[in-house]
Design an enzyme around this catalytic site. Sequence first.
Site, PDB file in Angstrom:
ATOM      1  N   ASP A  15      38.386  31.434 -13.039  1.00 34.87           N
ATOM      2  CA  ASP A  15      38.457  31.918 -14.421  1.00 34.87           C
ATOM      3  C   ASP A  15      39.736  32.739 -14.545  1.00 34.87           C
ATOM      4  OD1 ASP A  15      35.875  32.572 -16.677  1.00 34.87           O
ATOM      5  OD2 ASP A  15      37.869  33.441 -16.929  1.00 34.87           O
ATOM      6  N   VAL A  68      35.245  25.715 -20.211  1.00 34.63           N
ATOM      7  CA  VAL A  68      35.789  26.859 -20.959  1.00 34.63           C
ATOM      8  C   VAL A  68      35.155  26.957 -22.345  1.00 34.63           C
ATOM      9  CG1 VAL A  68      37.986  26.824 -19.731  1.00 34.63           C
ATOM     10  CG2 VAL A  68      37.718  25.481 -21.822  1.00 34.63           C
ATOM     11  N   THR A  70      34.628  27.008 -26.351  1.00 34.72           N
ATOM     12  CA  THR A  70      35.102  26.176 -27.464  1.00 34.72           C
ATOM     13  C   THR A  70      34.593  26.806 -28.772  1.00 34.72           C
ATOM     14  OG1 THR A  70      33.123  24.799 -27.116  1.00 34.72           O
ATOM     15  CG2 THR A  70      35.195  23.969 -26.211  1.00 34.72           C
ATOM     16  N   SER A 109      32.145  21.643 -21.271  1.00 34.26           N
ATOM     17  CA  SER A 109      32.085  22.396 -22.532  1.00 34.26           C
ATOM     18  C   SER A 109      31.531  21.494 -23.629  1.00 34.26           C
ATOM     19  CB  SER A 109      33.488  22.826 -22.968  1.00 34.26           C
ATOM     20  OG  SER A 109      34.102  23.619 -22.000  1.00 34.26           O
ATOM     21  N   VAL A 111      32.007  19.824 -27.006  1.00 34.23           N
ATOM     22  CA  VAL A 111      33.249  19.457 -27.708  1.00 34.23           C
ATOM     23  C   VAL A 111      32.954  18.434 -28.804  1.00 34.23           C
ATOM     24  CG1 VAL A 111      34.839  19.892 -25.795  1.00 34.23           C
ATOM     25  CG2 VAL A 111      33.642  17.706 -25.935  1.00 34.23           C
ATOM     26  N   GLU A 140      26.065  20.265 -21.235  1.00 31.38           N
ATOM     27  CA  GLU A 140      25.079  21.165 -20.633  1.00 31.38           C
ATOM     28  C   GLU A 140      23.969  21.464 -21.640  1.00 31.38           C
ATOM     29  OE1 GLU A 140      24.725  22.230 -17.435  1.00 31.38           O
ATOM     30  OE2 GLU A 140      22.860  22.615 -18.474  1.00 31.38           O
ATOM     31  N   LYS A 199      25.199  15.869 -27.480  1.00 31.39           N
ATOM     32  CA  LYS A 199      25.101  17.329 -27.314  1.00 31.39           C
ATOM     33  C   LYS A 199      25.038  18.018 -28.687  1.00 31.39           C
ATOM     34  CE  LYS A 199      25.153  21.443 -25.934  1.00 31.39           C
ATOM     35  NZ  LYS A 199      24.006  22.091 -25.337  1.00 31.39           N
ATOM     36  N   SER A 248      11.022  32.993 -36.999  1.00 36.60           N
ATOM     37  CA  SER A 248      11.700  34.194 -36.509  1.00 36.60           C
ATOM     38  C   SER A 248      12.566  34.771 -37.611  1.00 36.60           C
ATOM     39  CB  SER A 248      12.566  33.846 -35.305  1.00 36.60           C
ATOM     40  OG  SER A 248      13.607  32.965 -35.693  1.00 36.60           O
ATOM     41  N   PHE A 251      17.737  32.178 -36.074  1.00 31.28           N
ATOM     42  CA  PHE A 251      18.220  31.844 -34.726  1.00 31.28           C
ATOM     43  C   PHE A 251      19.588  32.472 -34.500  1.00 31.28           C
ATOM     44  CE2 PHE A 251      19.457  27.961 -37.208  1.00 31.28           C
ATOM     45  CZ  PHE A 251      20.836  28.016 -37.054  1.00 31.28           C
ATOM     46  N   CYS A 255      25.648  29.085 -29.404  1.00 29.99           N
ATOM     47  CA  CYS A 255      25.776  27.625 -29.529  1.00 29.99           C
ATOM     48  C   CYS A 255      25.364  27.050 -30.873  1.00 29.99           C
ATOM     49  CB  CYS A 255      24.965  26.957 -28.433  1.00 29.99           C
ATOM     50  SG  CYS A 255      25.625  27.296 -26.801  1.00 29.99           S
TER      51      CYS A 255
HETATM   52  N1  LIG Z   1      26.341  29.666 -22.925  1.00 33.77           N
HETATM   53  C1  LIG Z   1      25.504  28.655 -22.893  1.00 33.77           C
HETATM   54  O1  LIG Z   1      24.292  28.836 -22.762  1.00 33.77           O
HETATM   55  C2  LIG Z   1      25.990  27.244 -23.032  1.00 33.77           C
HETATM   56  C3  LIG Z   1      25.073  26.182 -22.889  1.00 33.77           C
HETATM   57  C4  LIG Z   1      25.527  24.876 -23.041  1.00 33.77           C
HETATM   58  C5  LIG Z   1      26.865  24.635 -23.328  1.00 33.77           C
HETATM   59  N2  LIG Z   1      27.716  25.677 -23.452  1.00 33.77           N
HETATM   60  C6  LIG Z   1      29.137  25.383 -23.738  1.00 33.77           C
HETATM   61  O2  LIG Z   1      29.899  25.759 -22.586  1.00 33.77           O
HETATM   62  C7  LIG Z   1      31.197  26.235 -22.974  1.00 33.77           C
HETATM   63  C8  LIG Z   1      31.421  27.620 -22.401  1.00 33.77           C
HETATM   64  O3  LIG Z   1      30.437  28.493 -22.953  1.00 33.77           O
HETATM   65  P1  LIG Z   1      30.237  29.970 -22.375  1.00 33.77           P
HETATM   66  O4  LIG Z   1      29.090  30.564 -23.109  1.00 33.77           O
HETATM   67  O5  LIG Z   1      30.180  29.934 -20.882  1.00 33.77           O
HETATM   68  O6  LIG Z   1      31.618  30.655 -22.838  1.00 33.77           O
HETATM   69  P2  LIG Z   1      32.270  32.011 -22.307  1.00 33.77           P
HETATM   70  O7  LIG Z   1      33.252  32.407 -23.349  1.00 33.77           O
HETATM   71  O8  LIG Z   1      31.205  32.959 -21.903  1.00 33.77           O
HETATM   72  O9  LIG Z   1      33.027  31.593 -20.968  1.00 33.77           O
HETATM   73  C9  LIG Z   1      34.159  30.775 -20.942  1.00 33.77           C
HETATM   74  C10 LIG Z   1      35.088  31.254 -19.825  1.00 33.77           C
HETATM   75  O10 LIG Z   1      36.217  30.364 -19.748  1.00 33.77           O
HETATM   76  C11 LIG Z   1      37.328  31.139 -19.333  1.00 33.77           C
HETATM   77  N3  LIG Z   1      38.576  30.418 -19.632  1.00 33.77           N
HETATM   78  C12 LIG Z   1      39.134  30.176 -20.843  1.00 33.77           C
HETATM   79  N4  LIG Z   1      40.260  29.461 -20.705  1.00 33.77           N
HETATM   80  C13 LIG Z   1      40.442  29.252 -19.380  1.00 33.77           C
HETATM   81  C14 LIG Z   1      41.422  28.585 -18.619  1.00 33.77           C
HETATM   82  N5  LIG Z   1      42.453  27.967 -19.213  1.00 33.77           N
HETATM   83  N6  LIG Z   1      41.297  28.563 -17.273  1.00 33.77           N
HETATM   84  C15 LIG Z   1      40.236  29.185 -16.672  1.00 33.77           C
HETATM   85  N7  LIG Z   1      39.281  29.826 -17.339  1.00 33.77           N
HETATM   86  C16 LIG Z   1      39.371  29.875 -18.689  1.00 33.77           C
HETATM   87  C17 LIG Z   1      37.170  32.423 -20.120  1.00 33.77           C
HETATM   88  O11 LIG Z   1      37.933  33.473 -19.528  1.00 33.77           O
HETATM   89  C18 LIG Z   1      35.659  32.652 -20.045  1.00 33.77           C
HETATM   90  O12 LIG Z   1      35.294  33.496 -18.970  1.00 33.77           O
HETATM   91  C19 LIG Z   1      31.214  26.167 -24.512  1.00 33.77           C
HETATM   92  O13 LIG Z   1      31.793  24.949 -24.899  1.00 33.77           O
HETATM   93  C20 LIG Z   1      29.732  26.181 -24.869  1.00 33.77           C
HETATM   94  O14 LIG Z   1      29.476  25.567 -26.117  1.00 33.77           O
HETATM   95  C21 LIG Z   1      27.317  26.975 -23.299  1.00 33.77           C
HETATM   96  O1  LIG Z   2      11.026  28.339 -31.836  1.00 36.37           O
HETATM   97  C1  LIG Z   2      12.088  28.972 -31.744  1.00 36.37           C
HETATM   98  C2  LIG Z   2      13.009  28.790 -30.684  1.00 36.37           C
HETATM   99  C3  LIG Z   2      14.172  29.540 -30.664  1.00 36.37           C
HETATM  100  N1  LIG Z   2      14.425  30.448 -31.639  1.00 36.37           N
HETATM  101  C4  LIG Z   2      15.690  31.205 -31.620  1.00 36.37           C
HETATM  102  O2  LIG Z   2      16.758  30.284 -31.534  1.00 36.37           O
HETATM  103  C5  LIG Z   2      17.860  30.859 -30.847  1.00 36.37           C
HETATM  104  C6  LIG Z   2      18.339  29.925 -29.726  1.00 36.37           C
HETATM  105  O3  LIG Z   2      17.348  29.879 -28.707  1.00 36.37           O
HETATM  106  P1  LIG Z   2      17.446  28.863 -27.480  1.00 36.37           P
HETATM  107  O4  LIG Z   2      17.760  27.517 -27.980  1.00 36.37           O
HETATM  108  O5  LIG Z   2      16.220  29.013 -26.683  1.00 36.37           O
HETATM  109  O6  LIG Z   2      18.663  29.467 -26.626  1.00 36.37           O
HETATM  110  P2  LIG Z   2      20.199  28.988 -26.417  1.00 36.37           P
HETATM  111  O7  LIG Z   2      20.649  29.597 -25.144  1.00 36.37           O
HETATM  112  O8  LIG Z   2      20.981  29.231 -27.651  1.00 36.37           O
HETATM  113  O9  LIG Z   2      20.096  27.399 -26.146  1.00 36.37           O
HETATM  114  C7  LIG Z   2      20.485  26.423 -27.110  1.00 36.37           C
HETATM  115  O10 LIG Z   2      21.879  26.234 -27.076  1.00 36.37           O
HETATM  116  C8  LIG Z   2      22.387  25.839 -25.785  1.00 36.37           C
HETATM  117  C9  LIG Z   2      23.887  25.815 -25.895  1.00 36.37           C
HETATM  118  O11 LIG Z   2      24.370  24.649 -26.473  1.00 36.37           O
HETATM  119  C10 LIG Z   2      21.778  24.498 -25.424  1.00 36.37           C
HETATM  120  O12 LIG Z   2      22.282  24.075 -24.155  1.00 36.37           O
HETATM  121  C11 LIG Z   2      20.258  24.617 -25.377  1.00 36.37           C
HETATM  122  O13 LIG Z   2      19.680  23.351 -25.079  1.00 36.37           O
HETATM  123  C12 LIG Z   2      19.781  25.118 -26.732  1.00 36.37           C
HETATM  124  O14 LIG Z   2      18.367  25.335 -26.700  1.00 36.37           O
HETATM  125  C13 LIG Z   2      17.371  32.212 -30.347  1.00 36.37           C
HETATM  126  O15 LIG Z   2      17.817  33.227 -31.234  1.00 36.37           O
HETATM  127  C14 LIG Z   2      15.868  32.097 -30.399  1.00 36.37           C
HETATM  128  O16 LIG Z   2      15.215  33.320 -30.551  1.00 36.37           O
HETATM  129  C15 LIG Z   2      13.528  30.636 -32.682  1.00 36.37           C
HETATM  130  O17 LIG Z   2      13.754  31.439 -33.575  1.00 36.37           O
HETATM  131  N2  LIG Z   2      12.368  29.899 -32.702  1.00 36.37           N
END
Ligand SMILES: NC(=O)c1ccc[n+]([C@@H]2O[C@H](COP(=O)([O-])OP(=O)(O)OC[C@H]3O[C@@H](n4cnc5c(N)ncnc54)[C@H](O)[C@@H]3O)[C@@H](O)[C@H]2O)c1
Ligand SMILES: O=c1ccn([C@@H]2O[C@H](COP(=O)(O)OP(=O)(O)O[C@H]3O[C@H](CO)[C@@H](O)[C@H](O)[C@H]3O)[C@@H](O)[C@H]2O)c(=O)[nH]1
Length: 467
Positions: A15, A68, A70, A109, A111, A140, A199, A248, A251, A255
Amino acid sequence: MIAHKCPHIQVTIVDVNAARIAAWNSDNLPIYEPGLEEIVKARRGKNLFFDTDVDKAIIEADLIFVSVNTPTKKSGVGAGYAADLFYIELCTRRIASVATSSKIVVEKSTVPCRTASSMRTILEANSRPGLRFDILSNPEFLAEGTAISDLSAPDRVLIGSLGTPEGKAAQAALVEVYANWVPREKVVTTGLWSSELSKLAANALLAQRISSINALSAICEATGADVDEVAHAVGLDQRIGSRFLKASVGFGGSCFQKDILNLVYLSESLHLPEVADYWRQITTMNEYQKRRFSQRVITSLFNTITGKKIAVLGFAFKKDTGDTRESPAATVCKHFLDESAKVSIYDPKVPESQIWLDLTVPGVQDGEEQVKKQVTICDSAMQAALGAEGIVVATEWDEFKTLDWQAVYESMAKPAYVPISPSLSLVGAELTSTENSFIFDGRGILDADKLKAIGFKVFTIGRGEEI
Ligand SMILES: NC(=O)c1ccc[n+]([C@@H]2O[C@H](COP(=O)([O-])OP(=O)(O)OC[C@H]3O[C@@H](n4cnc5c(N)ncnc54)[C@H](O)[C@@H]3O)[C@@H](O)[C@H]2O)c1
Ligand SMILES: O=c1ccn([C@@H]2O[C@H](COP(=O)(O)OP(=O)(O)O[C@H]3O[C@H](CO)[C@@H](O)[C@H](O)[C@H]3O)[C@@H](O)[C@H]2O)c(=O)[nH]1
């Protein structure tokens, strides 16, 4: 999870944020996620490494996950909707310029559809002659708070590739990695564009369920129906299913909103305005739900909360995470601050510094001072509730269910109110005053009957009882 399940594979996480990498290498990991610390501690230094040397990691890797951020674009074309692919492009260019051997590059990521095509063009145009770059899409699906169990036993793993023999071979190589712990039938292989779009589609459909049940919660409150009963009754239909139907305060999370807006932008770019409007409505409903909830607090507290103390329990966007990105709790707190209330906040996992960051606008000095006058951050729910006139449950942390609510009640303020109706002539009218402590359960987690027996006035999201 790969490091945990595949001791024969070396995983190096790089990172550009040195502070984050230092935290990953310390005893205080930069994020809270149940079960994560144990895994990191068990694998770190063995087959799991955290480093800031991006170039070295690129050179040594056979397979690179681009993971990274997005975020939604803040300016330029598509501002407010489109995904900002700046970091994806920067990473891709870095891989192209540094790599000395062929690689499989995995888009992890989230995208927009066809991003893999741009990545391939960049890699092919900017790399050393003779190198091959196969791009895969492997979105993911983990949710925060349950990341470890989601990753250990995923509903599915999706891997998209080009239909060429090379694309298929790269896909097979990644299937092999997941096959170390995921049953083969759960590893789904598709084309690249289907994988990318799936996604966005999954998140849009999940968020749509929440906005649908939240829209119904407004009808429940107006009619006397109970949204949990409605959700249970409709969820028994196997075509609908019971999960993700919890009404709720709205949300949150990094994401849902971002990915839906991304889908809206994609639809508009494809000249499909009706489709764009359809998806946009999910976020419109979410904004409405948050505003509606705050408004309900204000009207219940006799139409003004100026100078009143409100305790907000929970600041994270959901339980079991310290993440506050797009947290509805933060939005509701801002509504209360705009109404000149005093707000005391407690969350078991969100650092105090993060709460200040979320409630203040960077660079606006006066605003920061004002926020600090109105907000207190507390070490316990009990402390937050002390002297408050209303309690708002904004995050569904389990510990709120088992609070000593009798003790909370006794510690709260109980001013005698004279309800004022604008249409009521006060002259000669018989005035009745009420003494109340209010609870506004924005997550529907508390036992309202028990609370009422203690003496609370209770409002639960999606329940049409008068308070
Ligand atoms: N957070 C989740 O639960 C979740 C779940 C599914 C998908 N995603 C996707 O995954 C991606 C990342 O999400 P996140 O929540 O981890 O974001 P984040 O901002 O927490 O982390 C991203 C990291 O990438 C690093 N970065 C940026 N540019 C870089 C580069 N050029 N080289 C190396 N590192 C670099 C940043 O410093 C940062 O630490 C997004 O596209 C998001 O939509 C996130
Ligand atoms: O019945 C429900 C379920 C969830 N929530 C709310 O919805 C938001 C998102 O919850 P959740 O989806 O469980 O968490 P995330 O970490 O945001 O996960 C979503 O976003 C991720 C990033 O893309 C995906 O990978 C996951 O599959 C997708 O569930 C939160 O504020 C929850 O409190 C509600 O209000 N009611």
